[in-house]
Scaffold this active site. Structure first.
Site, PDB file in Angstrom:
ATOM      1  N   HIS A 189      70.370  22.947  24.901  1.00 55.27           N
ATOM      2  CA  HIS A 189      70.320  24.328  24.386  1.00 55.27           C
ATOM      3  C   HIS A 189      69.236  25.105  25.125  1.00 55.27           C
ATOM      4  O   HIS A 189      68.194  24.550  25.501  1.00 55.27           O
ATOM      5  CB  HIS A 189      70.110  24.375  22.874  1.00 55.27           C
ATOM      6  N   ASP A 224      68.008  28.179  23.923  1.00 57.71           N
ATOM      7  CA  ASP A 224      67.168  28.984  23.051  1.00 57.71           C
ATOM      8  C   ASP A 224      65.933  28.191  22.638  1.00 57.71           C
ATOM      9  O   ASP A 224      65.890  26.964  22.770  1.00 57.71           O
ATOM     10  CB  ASP A 224      67.944  29.444  21.810  1.00 57.71           C
ATOM     11  N   ASP A 239      61.547  21.464  25.033  1.00 60.92           N
ATOM     12  CA  ASP A 239      62.622  21.627  24.043  1.00 60.92           C
ATOM     13  C   ASP A 239      63.245  23.012  24.152  1.00 60.92           C
ATOM     14  O   ASP A 239      62.762  23.952  23.554  1.00 60.92           O
ATOM     15  CB  ASP A 239      62.045  21.384  22.657  1.00 60.92           C
ATOM     16  N   GLU A 245      70.614  26.760  18.847  1.00 60.29           N
ATOM     17  CA  GLU A 245      70.302  25.501  18.168  1.00 60.29           C
ATOM     18  C   GLU A 245      69.072  25.652  17.285  1.00 60.29           C
ATOM     19  O   GLU A 245      69.002  25.074  16.200  1.00 60.29           O
ATOM     20  CB  GLU A 245      70.087  24.402  19.205  1.00 60.29           C
ATOM     21  N   GLU A 246      68.092  26.426  17.725  1.00 61.65           N
ATOM     22  CA  GLU A 246      66.857  26.588  16.958  1.00 61.65           C
ATOM     23  C   GLU A 246      67.025  27.553  15.780  1.00 61.65           C
ATOM     24  O   GLU A 246      66.082  27.754  15.014  1.00 61.65           O
ATOM     25  CB  GLU A 246      65.735  27.094  17.867  1.00 61.65           C
ATOM     26  N   HIS A 257      58.015  22.731  19.275  1.00 58.92           N
ATOM     27  CA  HIS A 257      57.928  23.661  18.138  1.00 58.92           C
ATOM     28  C   HIS A 257      56.499  24.062  17.820  1.00 58.92           C
ATOM     29  O   HIS A 257      56.279  24.927  16.965  1.00 58.92           O
ATOM     30  CB  HIS A 257      58.576  23.091  16.862  1.00 58.92           C
TER      31      HIS A 257
END
Length: 477
Positions: A115, A117, A148, A183-184, A448
């Protein structure tokens, strides 16, 4: 040797040397492309500018074209799950990239997922360098999304470039590249996308590059994922705020039942105390409380919570975390009784238990334990099932061999305490496909969180392993 410990025959040495040389020589260009992606603040949350996600999708599409592999590269938006066919723009998901090369002469097809995003950067003051300015320090590249999952995107791109350099237009392996854009933010259009693009997405093997590795030197194959349930919990006790000196001690402000209700979710040792939440039973590697304290950055004197082996607590047992609360800040606090308090609750569900079942158990507990007759409301629910990987298939054996040859170390089978709910959607839509959950993260990635980074040695080894895997699939009888 058990079925789950087997690896397949070694890769032809001449082919292996050629692939390694290609990956190594292209690494500076790969890092430059990753840095360019990190500069795009592609936060998919609704409060952020969607133009940045669109720009990121266009950049990924250009990268897909640069591999020379695909017959077709498209940017696609699908409606949210449950939206009407003529959904308005605000009911459409963020742009995904879909690139397809059909298999030839009976070769298998592999789908490569990542992903593009990213999570919001959070408090800029906690970053040591600007979050969207990729910064190299030592052997790590810092920036939001550097790992990520834009490193996952670049693992696929770099592997496909190396594959094309070796096989050219003679490549017979079918390849689908699917790079999601939300996805996030809950993958709200994921199921619709799968249904609409099912013909193009169908594959024998699915590689999800969005997980962790055991260390910077030892790779992992993720074999279990916890599910997740999140919701907003609101308690109301008063029609309006009142003076705490005049009514305190008799009228219950909303904070009193909220604190007591949230405390009821855990036993004294920190284990989850919700009847109906289950655990999964499986052996786990040893990890000490001291190792946990170091990896999780516990403040000196703080003890771990829960019971049982450390990794069982993190991989196979449920957990409940309060990730946010709507209350006045300390700076803005006044001497009033709060009429309403809200909290964001995140539940990690043991693999094997349906998320809907876990959500129902948590709601029953909350309604049964709410103090003082406070009015309780649960809103903004979201849920995703966990997943258990079947490790007996031939694709897992191929992946083990590729990781051993790409990393120089045997892969560890590990669970992940986090959740990748769409993996269960992939398994439901493509039940015959073998799913491999790999990744480019390591214990110090801090995905994150502020100061997220990608270890460049891990990136190099992950690309080498995936390139070897694709070459093995391309030459598989």
């Amino acid at each position: 040797m058990s079925d789950t410990e087997q690896t397949s025959a070694a890769t032809d040495p001449a082919l292996l040397d050629a692939l390694r040389e290609q990956v190594h020589g292209a690494l500076p260009a790969t890092i430059a492309d990753l840095s360019a992606l990190v500069r795009l603040p592609s936060v998919s949350w609704s409060a952020y500018d969607p133009a940045n996600v669109q720009a990121s999708a266009e950049a990924v599409a250009d990268l897909a074209r640069s591999t020379g592999v695909f017959d077709e590269v498209r940017i696609v938006r699908s409606a949210f799950d449950g939206a009407t066919a003529d959904a308005a723009d605000d009911q459409l998901g963020q742009p995904a990239v879909l690139a397809v090369r059909p298999a030839r002469n009976g070769k298998p097809t592999v789908m490569l997922y990542a992903h593009h995003d990213v999570q919001p950067q959070g408090d800029d003051a906690l970053w040591e360098t600007p979050p969207f300015e990729p910064t190299l320090r030592g052997d790590r590249l810092y920036g939001r999304g550097a790992s990520d999952d834009k490193a996952g995107v670049m693992t696929h791109i770099a592997s496909l470039r190396a594959l094309h350099a070796r096989f050219g237009d003679d490549l017979e392996l079918g390849v689908v590249l699917f790079v999601e854009g939300e996805e996030e933010f809950g993958s709200r259009s994921f199921r619709t996308f799968l249904q609409e693009q099912k013909e193009h997405l169908a594959a024998d093997v699915i590689v999800v590059a969005d997980s962790d590795n055991w260390s910077v030197d030892v790779p992992s194959i993720t074999v279990s994922l916890r599910g997740n349930v999140t919701f907003k919990l609101t308690l109301t006790t008063l029609e309006h705020a009142s003076h705490s000196g005049m009514f305190g001690g008799a009228a219950p402000d909303a904070m009193i039942p909220m604190v007591r209700l949230l405390a009821s979710l855990h036993d004294d040792d920190g284990s989850v105390a919700v009847e109906g939440l289950t655990s999964y039973e499986a052996d786990v590697p040893d990890r000490s409380d001291a190792e946990l304290a170091k990896d999780a950055a516990l403040v000196e004197g703080v003890r771990p919570v829960g019971r049982g082996p450390v990794l069982s607590r993190m991989w196979f047992q449920p957990s409940i975390t309060v990730t946010g609360m709507d209350v006045p800040s300390v700076a803005n606090a006044s001497n009033t009784l709060l009429p309403t308090v809200s909290a964001r609750v995140s539940v990690r569900v043991a693999p094997g238990q349906p998320a809907a079942e876990a959500a129902a158990a948590v709601e029953r507990h909350l309604r049964a334990h709410v103090p003082f007759g406070a009015r309780l409301e649960i809103s903004e629910p979201d849920a995703g099932d966990g997943f258990l990987v079947d490790t007996a298939g031939w694709a897992v054996q191929e992946a083990r061999t590729a990781m051993r040859e790409g990393w120089g170390a045997e892969a560890v089978e590990q669970g992940i305490g986090g959740s990748i709910p769409f993996v269960s959607d992939l398994a439901a839509e493509f039940p015959d496909a073998q799913i491999l959950v790999t990744g480019v993260e390591d214990p110090d990635t801090r995905a994150h969180s502020p100061n997220e980074s990608q270890h460049l040695g891990v990136l190099h080894r992950a690309i080498a392993a995936e390139t070897i895997l694709l070459a093995r699939l391309a030459t598989r009888a």
